[in-house]
Write a protein that holds these residues in place. Sequence first.
Motif, PDB file in Angstrom:
ATOM      1  N   TYR A   1      40.294  35.530  25.604  1.00  0.00           N
ATOM      2  CA  TYR A   1      40.671  36.736  26.100  1.00  0.00           C
ATOM      3  C   TYR A   1      39.367  37.535  26.206  1.00  0.00           C
ATOM      4  O   TYR A   1      38.884  38.456  25.359  1.00  0.00           O
ATOM      5  CB  TYR A   1      41.551  37.375  25.180  1.00  0.00           C
ATOM      6  CG  TYR A   1      42.820  36.518  24.942  1.00  0.00           C
ATOM      7  CD1 TYR A   1      44.168  36.670  25.924  1.00  0.00           C
ATOM      8  CD2 TYR A   1      42.947  35.603  24.144  1.00  0.00           C
ATOM      9  CE1 TYR A   1      45.320  35.865  25.737  1.00  0.00           C
ATOM     10  CE2 TYR A   1      44.059  34.735  23.749  1.00  0.00           C
ATOM     11  CZ  TYR A   1      45.182  34.912  24.807  1.00  0.00           C
ATOM     12  OH  TYR A   1      46.294  34.194  24.644  1.00  0.00           O
ATOM     13  N   GLN A   2      38.922  37.651  27.345  1.00  0.00           N
ATOM     14  CA  GLN A   2      37.695  38.561  27.516  1.00  0.00           C
ATOM     15  C   GLN A   2      37.931  39.314  28.697  1.00  0.00           C
ATOM     16  O   GLN A   2      36.664  40.600  29.021  1.00  0.00           O
ATOM     17  CB  GLN A   2      36.677  37.484  28.131  1.00  0.00           C
ATOM     18  CG  GLN A   2      36.189  36.446  27.184  1.00  0.00           C
ATOM     19  CD  GLN A   2      35.348  36.880  25.917  1.00  0.00           C
ATOM     20  OE1 GLN A   2      34.556  37.736  26.053  1.00  0.00           O
ATOM     21  NE2 GLN A   2      35.779  36.521  24.867  1.00  0.00           N
ATOM     22  N   GLU A   3      38.728  39.493  29.554  1.00  0.00           N
ATOM     23  CA  GLU A   3      38.874  40.531  30.422  1.00  0.00           C
ATOM     24  C   GLU A   3      39.747  41.710  29.885  1.00  0.00           C
ATOM     25  O   GLU A   3      41.013  41.615  29.475  1.00  0.00           O
ATOM     26  CB  GLU A   3      39.618  39.843  31.553  1.00  0.00           C
ATOM     27  CG  GLU A   3      39.813  40.919  32.762  1.00  0.00           C
ATOM     28  CD  GLU A   3      40.465  40.328  34.035  1.00  0.00           C
ATOM     29  OE1 GLU A   3      40.842  40.941  35.051  1.00  0.00           O
ATOM     30  OE2 GLU A   3      40.839  38.883  34.199  1.00  0.00           O
ATOM     31  N   MET A   4      39.158  43.019  29.976  1.00  0.00           N
ATOM     32  CA  MET A   4      40.040  43.982  29.687  1.00  0.00           C
ATOM     33  C   MET A   4      41.076  44.448  30.673  1.00  0.00           C
ATOM     34  O   MET A   4      40.749  44.596  31.984  1.00  0.00           O
ATOM     35  CB  MET A   4      38.969  45.263  29.327  1.00  0.00           C
ATOM     36  CG  MET A   4      39.641  46.499  28.846  1.00  0.00           C
ATOM     37  SD  MET A   4      38.606  47.680  28.196  1.00  0.00           S
ATOM     38  CE  MET A   4      37.653  46.988  26.704  1.00  0.00           C
ATOM     39  N   ARG A   5      42.196  44.809  30.119  1.00  0.00           N
ATOM     40  CA  ARG A   5      43.435  45.253  30.989  1.00  0.00           C
ATOM     41  C   ARG A   5      43.510  46.881  30.993  1.00  0.00           C
ATOM     42  O   ARG A   5      42.958  47.439  30.130  1.00  0.00           O
ATOM     43  CB  ARG A   5      44.565  44.642  30.428  1.00  0.00           C
ATOM     44  CG  ARG A   5      44.365  42.964  30.059  1.00  0.00           C
ATOM     45  CD  ARG A   5      44.148  42.199  31.523  1.00  0.00           C
ATOM     46  NE  ARG A   5      43.827  40.684  30.989  1.00  0.00           N
ATOM     47  CZ  ARG A   5      44.846  39.991  30.919  1.00  0.00           C
ATOM     48  NH1 ARG A   5      46.069  40.307  31.028  1.00  0.00           N
ATOM     49  NH2 ARG A   5      44.286  38.801  30.567  1.00  0.00           N
ATOM     50  N   TYR A   6      44.558  47.198  31.647  1.00  0.00           N
ATOM     51  CA  TYR A   6      45.046  48.701  31.645  1.00  0.00           C
ATOM     52  C   TYR A   6      43.858  49.545  31.913  1.00  0.00           C
ATOM     53  O   TYR A   6      43.559  50.578  31.232  1.00  0.00           O
ATOM     54  CB  TYR A   6      45.752  48.879  30.454  1.00  0.00           C
ATOM     55  CG  TYR A   6      46.745  47.931  29.885  1.00  0.00           C
ATOM     56  CD1 TYR A   6      48.025  47.806  30.765  1.00  0.00           C
ATOM     57  CD2 TYR A   6      46.312  47.311  28.936  1.00  0.00           C
ATOM     58  CE1 TYR A   6      48.818  46.907  30.161  1.00  0.00           C
ATOM     59  CE2 TYR A   6      47.523  46.155  28.524  1.00  0.00           C
ATOM     60  CZ  TYR A   6      48.591  46.090  29.117  1.00  0.00           C
ATOM     61  OH  TYR A   6      49.654  45.089  28.921  1.00  0.00           O
ATOM     62  N   CYS A   7      42.869  49.347  32.773  1.00  0.00           N
ATOM     63  CA  CYS A   7      41.584  50.167  33.283  1.00  0.00           C
ATOM     64  C   CYS A   7      41.261  49.696  34.538  1.00  0.00           C
ATOM     65  O   CYS A   7      41.722  48.637  35.099  1.00  0.00           O
ATOM     66  CB  CYS A   7      40.650  49.800  32.218  1.00  0.00           C
ATOM     67  SG  CYS A   7      39.850  48.011  32.086  1.00  0.00           S
ATOM     68  N   PHE A   8      40.604  50.481  35.453  1.00  0.00           N
ATOM     69  CA  PHE A   8      40.330  50.158  36.834  1.00  0.00           C
ATOM     70  C   PHE A   8      39.013  49.023  36.637  1.00  0.00           C
ATOM     71  O   PHE A   8      38.263  49.307  35.801  1.00  0.00           O
ATOM     72  CB  PHE A   8      39.773  51.609  37.390  1.00  0.00           C
ATOM     73  CG  PHE A   8      40.630  52.573  37.177  1.00  0.00           C
ATOM     74  CD1 PHE A   8      42.022  52.423  37.691  1.00  0.00           C
ATOM     75  CD2 PHE A   8      40.313  53.842  36.979  1.00  0.00           C
ATOM     76  CE1 PHE A   8      42.962  53.318  37.701  1.00  0.00           C
ATOM     77  CE2 PHE A   8      41.217  55.015  36.943  1.00  0.00           C
ATOM     78  CZ  PHE A   8      42.643  54.604  37.455  1.00  0.00           C
ATOM     79  N   SER A   9      39.201  48.298  37.498  1.00  0.00           N
ATOM     80  CA  SER A   9      38.217  47.320  37.886  1.00  0.00           C
ATOM     81  C   SER A   9      37.027  47.863  38.448  1.00  0.00           C
ATOM     82  O   SER A   9      36.980  49.102  39.240  1.00  0.00           O
ATOM     83  CB  SER A   9      38.544  46.213  38.620  1.00  0.00           C
ATOM     84  OG  SER A   9      38.939  46.554  39.974  1.00  0.00           O
ATOM     85  N   ASP A  10      35.777  47.198  38.349  1.00  0.00           N
ATOM     86  CA  ASP A  10      34.637  47.761  39.229  1.00  0.00           C
ATOM     87  C   ASP A  10      35.003  47.750  40.684  1.00  0.00           C
ATOM     88  O   ASP A  10      34.654  48.862  41.394  1.00  0.00           O
ATOM     89  CB  ASP A  10      33.460  46.664  38.956  1.00  0.00           C
ATOM     90  CG  ASP A  10      32.940  46.983  37.658  1.00  0.00           C
ATOM     91  OD1 ASP A  10      33.154  47.533  36.993  1.00  0.00           O
ATOM     92  OD2 ASP A  10      32.147  45.920  37.226  1.00  0.00           O
ATOM     93  N   GLY A  11      35.482  46.835  41.236  1.00  0.00           N
ATOM     94  CA  GLY A  11      36.138  47.117  42.487  1.00  0.00           C
ATOM     95  C   GLY A  11      36.890  48.131  42.941  1.00  0.00           C
ATOM     96  O   GLY A  11      36.529  48.866  44.067  1.00  0.00           O
TER      97      GLY A  11
END
Length: 361
Positions: A336-346
Amino acid sequence: MSNMAVFSALMDFKNRLDRKHDMKRLGYVLNNHIIKGGHLSAQPMGALHDYIAIDPVTERHAIVNFPVCRDNIYKIDVEETKKIIAQYRPELIIFGKSMVLHKEPVAAIRQFVDAEKIPTTIMYDMAHVLGLIGDYFQKPFQEGAEIVTGSTHKTFFGPQRGVIGVNYQKEDLKYGLWETIESRAFPGSVSNHHLGTQLGLLMAAYEMNQYKDQYQKAVVENAKSFAKSLKAAGLDVAGDPAIDYTETHQVIVSVGYGTGPEVAERLERNNIIANYQATPDEEGFTASGALRMGVNEMTRFGFDAAAFEELSGLMADCILRGKEVGDEVAKLRGKYQEMRYCFSDGEVEAALENLAKTTGV
């Protein structure tokens, strides 16, 4: 800092009609006792220290505490609270805890003080649960709170700052209190608005508004699931099983009188971070026999019921059977390395490009 600004403003507002004499401090204040889960900054030894009066009879700070239910020491006893309010008629009622499993009975107490015509100010220190305001937890202003303070770095995922909000309208007498709060915040408490973290707070607010429904629902569901899994694994989970032990992001596990620090240290050696805590039936933090855990961080990294169930088993192995589980914890966390509930760089880059096109900058 936020609470101190509010307490300072309340004292100033109390003395607004008499500036010829030394300022009177706040009379009786009703709050959650620190061993009953109350927040340090709402205590006489914390931010309230310089603003609370001394009772001339007891020669102690003019503080009374919310009573708790006999069958659930983590929950306020509303009927007993009404008796205390009727007896002491507190000038200020402070809801909010740092060890919080339940909603605070804001609406019931608001209805009571209004019916009894008791002049008081109701404040909710939401430091730990600010990010849960809404349909899945509480709507403090709708329930009758006048002032809400909070931290922006706990369930509200932003940089370390504090916030103050009120429910006063310009035509209200207490709107003057809000203006006093503003002046006690600046220049009363801070010298500037700290630009170094302001942008981070702005982005956190954007993300919270965008994802709050999914995030809040997931946090509460994960906390309940985690609590049930810990119980199934053999650990002593505090709270009411009828509501799956919690209504917030927190889960509390009793590990034995005075053993909280040792168990927390053992878990940390095994890559599990949890802080030890004194329970409401223990006499102080030196007797801490519980762990206080929040699921909000790992919820943002994608933990679901299955992941929390696996974690529960590892914790039980470590706490109950003395097993070293650090490698297994690291392996679980590595999924579980990807943070959720936030805007991605893209998404951020696309938004900035769009902004540049629309503004010509």
